[in-house]
Design a protein around this motif. Structure first.
Motif, short mmCIF file in Angstrom:
data_model
loop_
_atom_site.label_atom_id
_atom_site.label_comp_id
_atom_site.label_asym_id
_atom_site.label_seq_id
_atom_site.Cartn_x
_atom_site.Cartn_y
_atom_site.Cartn_z
N ALA A 388 0.83 -1.21 0.00
CA ALA A 388 0.00 0.00 0.00
C ALA A 388 0.86 1.26 0.00
N LYS A 389 2.01 1.19 0.66
CA LYS A 389 2.97 2.29 0.69
C LYS A 389 4.38 1.69 0.79
N VAL A 390 5.37 2.47 0.41
CA VAL A 390 6.74 2.17 0.79
C VAL A 390 6.84 2.45 2.29
N ILE A 391 7.34 1.49 3.07
CA ILE A 391 7.37 1.63 4.52
C ILE A 391 8.82 1.65 5.01
N PHE A 392 9.19 2.76 5.66
CA PHE A 392 10.49 2.86 6.31
C PHE A 392 10.35 2.38 7.76
N ALA A 393 11.06 1.33 8.10
CA ALA A 393 11.11 0.87 9.49
C ALA A 393 12.30 1.57 10.15
N ASP A 394 12.04 2.75 10.72
CA ASP A 394 13.09 3.58 11.31
C ASP A 394 13.06 3.39 12.82
N SER A 395 14.17 2.94 13.37
CA SER A 395 14.20 2.67 14.81
C SER A 395 13.95 3.92 15.63
N ASP A 396 14.15 5.10 15.06
CA ASP A 396 13.85 6.34 15.77
C ASP A 396 12.39 6.38 16.20
N HIS A 397 11.50 5.88 15.35
CA HIS A 397 10.07 5.92 15.64
C HIS A 397 9.58 4.64 16.33
N ILE A 398 10.35 3.58 16.26
CA ILE A 398 9.90 2.29 16.78
C ILE A 398 10.45 2.04 18.18
N ASP A 399 11.76 2.06 18.31
CA ASP A 399 12.42 1.89 19.61
C ASP A 399 13.84 2.43 19.46
N PRO A 400 14.05 3.72 19.74
CA PRO A 400 15.35 4.34 19.46
C PRO A 400 16.53 3.60 20.08
N TYR A 401 16.34 2.99 21.26
CA TYR A 401 17.47 2.35 21.94
C TYR A 401 17.39 0.83 21.90
N GLY A 402 16.43 0.28 21.15
CA GLY A 402 16.25 -1.17 21.13
C GLY A 402 16.63 -1.83 19.82
N ARG A 403 17.31 -1.08 18.95
CA ARG A 403 17.69 -1.64 17.66
C ARG A 403 18.63 -2.83 17.83
N ASN A 404 18.50 -3.83 16.95
CA ASN A 404 19.43 -4.95 16.93
C ASN A 404 19.41 -5.58 15.55
N ALA A 405 20.36 -6.47 15.30
CA ALA A 405 20.51 -7.04 13.97
C ALA A 405 19.31 -7.90 13.59
N ALA A 406 18.71 -8.60 14.55
CA ALA A 406 17.55 -9.42 14.26
C ALA A 406 16.39 -8.56 13.75
N TRP A 407 16.19 -7.38 14.37
CA TRP A 407 15.15 -6.47 13.92
C TRP A 407 15.38 -6.03 12.47
N VAL A 408 16.63 -5.83 12.09
CA VAL A 408 16.94 -5.44 10.71
C VAL A 408 16.43 -6.49 9.73
N TRP A 409 16.74 -7.77 9.98
CA TRP A 409 16.36 -8.83 9.04
C TRP A 409 14.88 -9.14 9.10
N LYS A 410 14.27 -9.01 10.27
CA LYS A 410 12.82 -9.17 10.35
C LYS A 410 12.13 -8.14 9.46
N SER A 411 12.59 -6.91 9.53
CA SER A 411 11.99 -5.84 8.73
C SER A 411 12.23 -6.07 7.25
N PHE A 412 13.45 -6.40 6.88
CA PHE A 412 13.78 -6.58 5.46
C PHE A 412 12.98 -7.72 4.84
N THR A 413 12.88 -8.85 5.54
CA THR A 413 12.17 -9.99 4.96
C THR A 413 10.64 -9.82 5.01
N ARG A 414 10.18 -8.77 5.67
CA ARG A 414 8.75 -8.46 5.63
C ARG A 414 8.46 -7.33 4.64
N LEU A 416 10.04 -4.32 4.25
CA LEU A 416 10.24 -2.96 4.75
C LEU A 416 11.66 -2.48 4.45
N HIS A 417 11.89 -1.20 4.70
CA HIS A 417 13.21 -0.58 4.51
C HIS A 417 13.78 -0.27 5.89
#
Length: 546
Positions: A388-414, A416-417
């Motif tokens: 429906a839209k291009v979706i940026f998964a930006d940790s700033d809006h999701i969890d600024p201090y909770g970013r991790n590598a697993a979150w990156v791949w979860k987002s990419f394989t779903r 998202l950017h």
């Protein structure tokens, strides 16, 4: 690997045109459609000559567990293409077809989860941001970014995207000795603003601000890096740094400008009405000045192909109608200039009761890209994008201090950017907010996502939670190969390959080390079970191009 058509070879005359200097600026302005004009407003330029830039693959070690760090990635190399011939053809001679003209990003017609890079290829935008990309001494911190070194850093990790932050109030706290510079408006006086400097003239744009904006976007373009230009940010309109600040330092505060403009329409001592339409309690003069600034910002980078525009960073949900209006204003101006760039509606702030806004508002908007404000679903198990839209998964809006590598791949394989807010070199390590080992793994995974995306035809790839037992799978829409499967925590994963033919190469990405590791090939035509050759979280790459 797809070549990016982003890079442009900028000449002094093209820069002059963009900034409206001298006769060149006047000529460009005369050919453009006119809006509300302001002194020193940048004008447009024609397209400059094009090039392409790609970085060399980065490698490095890291860890996906706590307590161990890895080495940083190696510097990338950049090559440029698109040089012209020294000799000109004579009249009547046969010539080679000219290279197709480049253009800004656009939502991909065949797979609207991604952007079309201007040459028909679907691309994913991955990168990091920290808040000091455009201005010096922002956010109450004595700091000036070495932008060229920052671009080197992005290239080394294979990142192709940055967010160009802007802070609207130069002074963030009452004790702030540092004033953010440059700002969009000239400080001419007469009179002194609340921060001790001359008052702003909101009818005079500051050429230094737009020169830096253009310079940094152009420098990123030369590296094949896309730039999200933040037009507004809401943090400067609230009293969240003690009594009266940072709103008391905002140019649209009544004490800080020579124009008699006051965005605090209800006189409650804060500037929330700055982001309201007149019919909602905002001010018509404020809105007109905002619109002129938006048009000037677009004009300042008009000839660049690597820019996107984000209306506002984390505006409150009460500003939804204002954001929709600004999207329309920006797009109308782009269409009048015949240069249409992506426009984003990103990460609204929470309601006053700290509840998160309804993401459906962003999805239903006229924006090209959106970014969810959500610290649960999009952090732990991101919903698959339906295009429906291009979706940026930006940790700033999701969890600024909770970013991790697993979150990156979860987002990419779903579909998202993934993009990460990090400290870079602005702040010293302060775990858990800043964890050097974790952030190294995040950067390596972001770059790996880009490298992997360039080994497939991304336009044909869709998130398919049923294709693999882990539920994190990006695969061909026709049930064939290639398949990218993320396996959180490691262990075997079952992947459906009924639509694939022949022997398929298998490769693994290890999150703990940032390494690509060859695996044993598998036969298509049926479901297979794969086990990574190492412990810990893994990504299975099945049937990808070398």
């Amino acid at each position: 690997m797809h070549e990016s058509p982003v890079a442009r070879l900028l000449t002094p005359i093209s820069i002059c045109l963009a900034l409206g200097c001298g006769d060149a600026g006047a000529a460009a302005s005369a050919t453009a459609t006119s809006d509300a004009e302001m002194t020193a407003s940048p004008t447009t330029s024609g397209a400059a000559s094009t090039g392409a830039a790609t970085g060399a693959q980065a490698t490095g070690d890291g860890s996906d567990g706590s307590g161990s760090s890895g080495s940083s990635a190696s510097d990338g190399d950049t090559t440029a293409a698109g040089a012209t011939s020294d000799s000109e053809p004579t009249v009547g001679s046969e010539t080679e077809d000219p290279e197709p003209a480049s253009r800004p990003l656009a939502v991909h017609a065949d797979n609207p989860r991604y952007f079309d890079d201007g040459a028909g290829a679907a691309i994913v935008l991955v990168g990091v941001n920290h808040g000091w990309e455009l201005q010096d001494d922002a956010w109450d911190v004595d700091y000036a970014l070495d932008f060229d070194a920052f671009l080197d850093y992005l290239e080394a990790y294979q990142l192709n995207f940055i967010r160009l932050w802007r802070v609207e109030s130069p002074k963030q706290t009452a004790d702030d000795a540092q004033l953010a510079t440059p700002t969009p408006y000239l400080r001419t006086g007469p009179g002194v603003a609340n921060d001790g400097m001359p008052r702003f003239d909101l009818e005079q744009l500051d050429p230094a601000y737009f020169a830096r904006l253009h310079e940094r976007c152009a420098a990123a373009a030369a590296r094949g890096i896309y730039v999200d230009i933040m037009l507004f940010e809401r943090h400067s309109t609230f009293h969240h740094n003690g009594p009266a600040w940072p709103w008391s330092g905002h140019p649209f505060h009544a004490s800080n400008n020579v124009n008699g403009v006051d965005a605090d329409a209800n006189a409650d001592g804060q500037g929330r009405e700055y982001f309201l339409l007149p019919e909602e309690g905002g001010d018509a003069e404020v809105l007109a000045l905002q619109e002129t600034y938006v048009r000037a910002t677009i004009d300042a980078v008009l000839e660049l192909d690597n820019v996107l525009f984000e209306i506002c960073n984390e505006c409150k949900p009460e500003a939804n109608a204002w954001q929709a209006h600004m999207i329309a204003v920006a797009r109308a101006h782009m269409q009048a200039r015949d240069r249409v760039f992506p426009i984003g509606f990103t990460g609204p702030g929470t309601y006053d009761n700290n509840e998160f806004p309804d993401f459906a508002v962003q999805l239903a908007s006229d924006a090209d890209f959106v970014s969810p404000r959500d610290n649960t679903a999009y952090k732990n198990s991101p919903p698959a994008s339906d295009g429906a839209k291009v979706i940026f998964a930006d940790s700033d809006h999701i969890d600024p201090y909770g970013r991790n590598a697993a979150w990156v791949w979860k987002s990419f394989t779903r579909g998202l950017h993934p993009q990460a807010l990090e400290a870079y070199d602005v702040l010293p390590p302060d775990p858990p907010a800043i964890d050097p080992a974790r952030d190294e793994r995040v950067r390596l995974s972001l770059g790996a996502c880009r490298l992997v995306s360039e080994r497939v035809d991304l336009a044909t790839m869709v998130p398919d939670v049923a294709r693999c037992s882990s539920g994190y799978c990006l695969a061909r829409a026709d049930a064939g190969a290639p398949v990218i499967a993320f396996v959180p925590g490691g262990g075997p994963v079952e992947v459906e390959l009924a639509g694939a033919d022949g022997q398929l190469p298998v490769e693994w990405y290890e999150l703990a080390t940032g390494s690509f590791i060859p695996g044993d090939s598998v036969a298509g035509g049926a479901a297979v079970e794969l086990t990574p050759p190492f412990a810990g979280s893994a990504v299975a790459l099945i049937g990808l191009d070398p």
